[in-house]
Design a protein around this motif. Structure first.
Motif, PDB file in Angstrom:
ATOM      1  N   LEU A   1       0.814  -1.209   0.000  1.00 29.45           N
ATOM      2  CA  LEU A   1       0.000   0.000   0.000  1.00 29.45           C
ATOM      3  C   LEU A   1       0.851   1.265   0.000  1.00 29.45           C
ATOM      4  O   LEU A   1       0.364   2.344  -0.340  1.00 29.45           O
ATOM      5  CB  LEU A   1      -0.913   0.020   1.222  1.00 29.45           C
ATOM      6  CG  LEU A   1      -1.872  -1.166   1.393  1.00 29.45           C
ATOM      7  CD1 LEU A   1      -2.746  -0.958   2.626  1.00 29.45           C
ATOM      8  CD2 LEU A   1      -2.728  -1.368   0.154  1.00 29.45           C
ATOM      9  N   PHE A   2       2.130   1.109   0.373  1.00 25.13           N
ATOM     10  CA  PHE A   2       3.047   2.244   0.457  1.00 25.13           C
ATOM     11  C   PHE A   2       4.392   1.847  -0.155  1.00 25.13           C
ATOM     12  O   PHE A   2       4.660   0.660  -0.374  1.00 25.13           O
ATOM     13  CB  PHE A   2       3.242   2.673   1.911  1.00 25.13           C
ATOM     14  CG  PHE A   2       1.957   2.828   2.674  1.00 25.13           C
ATOM     15  CD1 PHE A   2       1.226   3.999   2.594  1.00 25.13           C
ATOM     16  CD2 PHE A   2       1.464   1.790   3.464  1.00 25.13           C
ATOM     17  CE1 PHE A   2       0.031   4.136   3.279  1.00 25.13           C
ATOM     18  CE2 PHE A   2       0.281   1.922   4.164  1.00 25.13           C
ATOM     19  CZ  PHE A   2      -0.442   3.099   4.067  1.00 25.13           C
ATOM     20  N   ALA A   3       5.229   2.851  -0.416  1.00 20.40           N
ATOM     21  CA  ALA A   3       6.562   2.578  -0.980  1.00 20.40           C
ATOM     22  C   ALA A   3       7.538   3.657  -0.519  1.00 20.40           C
ATOM     23  O   ALA A   3       7.141   4.774  -0.182  1.00 20.40           O
ATOM     24  CB  ALA A   3       6.505   2.527  -2.505  1.00 20.40           C
ATOM     25  N   ARG A   4       8.826   3.322  -0.513  1.00 24.33           N
ATOM     26  CA  ARG A   4       9.906   4.234  -0.165  1.00 24.33           C
ATOM     27  C   ARG A   4      11.183   3.743  -0.866  1.00 24.33           C
ATOM     28  O   ARG A   4      11.178   2.639  -1.419  1.00 24.33           O
ATOM     29  CB  ARG A   4      10.083   4.323   1.357  1.00 24.33           C
ATOM     30  CG  ARG A   4      10.482   3.010   2.014  1.00 24.33           C
ATOM     31  CD  ARG A   4      10.482   3.084   3.513  1.00 24.33           C
ATOM     32  NE  ARG A   4      11.249   4.151   4.070  1.00 24.33           N
ATOM     33  CZ  ARG A   4      12.514   4.036   4.462  1.00 24.33           C
ATOM     34  NH1 ARG A   4      13.160   2.887   4.294  1.00 24.33           N
ATOM     35  NH2 ARG A   4      13.141   5.047   4.981  1.00 24.33           N
ATOM     36  N   LYS A   5      12.240   4.487  -1.008  1.00 21.33           N
ATOM     37  CA  LYS A   5      12.543   5.795  -0.513  1.00 21.33           C
ATOM     38  C   LYS A   5      12.501   6.776  -1.685  1.00 21.33           C
ATOM     39  O   LYS A   5      13.294   6.654  -2.618  1.00 21.33           O
ATOM     40  CB  LYS A   5      13.939   5.825   0.065  1.00 21.33           C
ATOM     41  CG  LYS A   5      14.159   5.133   1.373  1.00 21.33           C
ATOM     42  CD  LYS A   5      15.616   5.302   1.764  1.00 21.33           C
ATOM     43  CE  LYS A   5      15.815   5.480   3.236  1.00 21.33           C
ATOM     44  NZ  LYS A   5      17.239   5.690   3.599  1.00 21.33           N
ATOM     45  N   PHE A   6      11.632   7.773  -1.617  1.00 24.14           N
ATOM     46  CA  PHE A   6      11.505   8.769  -2.669  1.00 24.14           C
ATOM     47  C   PHE A   6      12.161  10.072  -2.231  1.00 24.14           C
ATOM     48  O   PHE A   6      11.911  10.563  -1.121  1.00 24.14           O
ATOM     49  CB  PHE A   6      10.037   8.983  -3.011  1.00 24.14           C
ATOM     50  CG  PHE A   6       9.446   7.840  -3.794  1.00 24.14           C
ATOM     51  CD1 PHE A   6       9.390   7.890  -5.175  1.00 24.14           C
ATOM     52  CD2 PHE A   6       8.961   6.710  -3.135  1.00 24.14           C
ATOM     53  CE1 PHE A   6       8.848   6.829  -5.904  1.00 24.14           C
ATOM     54  CE2 PHE A   6       8.427   5.647  -3.852  1.00 24.14           C
ATOM     55  CZ  PHE A   6       8.369   5.709  -5.243  1.00 24.14           C
ATOM     56  N   LEU A   7      12.987  10.627  -3.101  1.00 15.15           N
ATOM     57  CA  LEU A   7      13.726  11.845  -2.804  1.00 15.15           C
ATOM     58  C   LEU A   7      12.855  13.082  -3.017  1.00 15.15           C
ATOM     59  O   LEU A   7      11.839  13.021  -3.722  1.00 15.15           O
ATOM     60  CB  LEU A   7      14.977  11.922  -3.689  1.00 15.15           C
ATOM     61  CG  LEU A   7      15.986  10.780  -3.515  1.00 15.15           C
ATOM     62  CD1 LEU A   7      17.116  10.914  -4.531  1.00 15.15           C
ATOM     63  CD2 LEU A   7      16.534  10.747  -2.104  1.00 15.15           C
TER      64      LEU A   7
END
Length: 376
Positions: A352-358
């Protein structure tokens, strides 16, 4: 003759004694009646005066069972001055009556563990808009960070009393418990998600809300890692409470229900053990929750994280995504790139979520949000 005279004297003495006792009892009875009558008259006069007094009309009746404070039912709406001990104590309260005394809509607590600014806040603003009353927001940031948030932002006034956090240090776990405890103060919060400033939602709010509220499981990744970065971090001093066979590793980014959140902030057995014996290079945020949940609540845990992370590159940190990396193909892969179980059934929605975005990825994320992520 003498005996007869003696008996007559004894009989006379008994008669005199009986008469004296009778008179004494009569005197006592009259005294009691006089005292009772006097008290009754005084009480009647006092009551009459109180009833005629204007103070009495404004004085409420006393109750031996006070009404619960509103903050106990609805949670704290802003910063508080409780110390850590009182915070955990308040948060650990569990009502014995499950039915609420007033109408309630279950909410999701979005808990942001950040170093500084929420540079992806505009994307989250777009995510939350129109869904007021279905979510709560809590931000744990560096206490030295003083940047203000606009009053119109959903993040305004959502910072909790925070302490310094070092990556890989025990302070990381303490910050997570601090976030959970603050979120538990609101009894309407039923699901709890840990996020960072580099996290994004992969679906619109209604999809994520329905997925979490209807879930019968918690989402904490836990696996047995026999390498030096897994079992190699175990301390024999944790025996007999935690054995090597029970030692687990997993993602820091969790999602859980209220029951598990209460167990975590109330833990007085495993938590002190990790504080004493999980030292560098034992990263407590990778081991405490996976071990604790597997040992005690594994039967209702999905054993996976809902946060997509790229570990394809070797190293202690996951891959990062800048502006050029953000594509429709990447987002679709994160959304539907694998299969999993949801409430016992096969599903393509596993993250449902994602990372790591700059920070420089924000513009492209905002442009893709309506079409790919389903934001209105």
């Amino acid at each position: 003759m003498k005996n007869q005279q003696k008996e007559e004297e004894q009989s006379l003495s008994r008669s005199i004694a009986y008469l004296f006792n009778s008179q004494l009892q009569l005197i006592n009875l009259v005294s009691y009646l006089l005292l009772f009558s006097t008290g009754l008259i005084i009480g009647t006069i006092s009551t009459s005066k109180l009833n005629s007094s204007p103070i009495n009309s404004k004085t409420p009746q006393f109750s031996f069972i006070p009404s619960p404070p509103s903050d106990l039912l609805h949670g704290f709406s802003g910063p508080h001055e409780m110390d850590e001990e009182e915070l955990l104590w308040r948060a650990s309260m569990v009502p014995q009556i499950r039915e609420f005394p007033h109408p309630r809509i279950p909410k999701i607590a979005f808990m942001f563990l950040t170093k500084g600014p929420l540079y992806l806040a505009p994307l989250w603003e777009k995510f939350f808009i129109g869904n007021e009353g279905l979510y709560s927001i809590y931000v744990h940031s560096n206490p030295l960070f003083n940047e203000s948030v606009p009053e119109t932002s959903v993040f305004h006034g959502r910072r909790i009393p925070s302490k310094m956090v070092q990556w890989g240090n025990f302070s990381m776990l303490e910050a997570e418990r601090r976030l959970l405890a603050n979120a538990l103060l609101d009894f309407s919060n039923q699901r709890f998600v840990l996020l960072s400033e580099s996290c994004i939602p992969l679906f619109n709010f209604s999809t994520i809300y329905t997925y979490l509220i209807n879930s019968t499981e918690t989402f904490i990744e836990a696996y047995d890692e026999p390498s030096p970065t897994g079992r190699g971090r175990y301390s024999i001093h944790m025996k007999p409470h935690i054995t090597l066979d029970q030692w687990r590793k997993g993602s820091q980014w969790f999602e859980m229900d209220r029951d598990l959140a209460i167990e975590i902030i109330s833990d007085h057995q495993d938590f002190p053990l990790f504080k004493r014996f999980c030292k560098p290079s034992c990263y407590v945020d990778e081991h405490y929750l996976p071990t604790f949940v597997s040992m005690r609540f594994g039967e209702r845990n999905a054993n996976r994280s809902l946060t997509w992370v790229d570990w394809s590159k070797r190293g202690p940190h996951p891959g990062k995504f800048g502006r050029r990396d953000v594509t429709i193909q990447l987002l679709e892969r994160m959304r539907n790139g694998r299969e999993c179980k949801y409430n016992g059934k096969n599903s393509r929605v596993c993250f449902l979520f994602a990372r790591k975005f700059l920070p420089n990825s924000l513009d492209r994320l905002m442009s893709f949000a309506p079409k790919v992520l389903g934001f209105n």
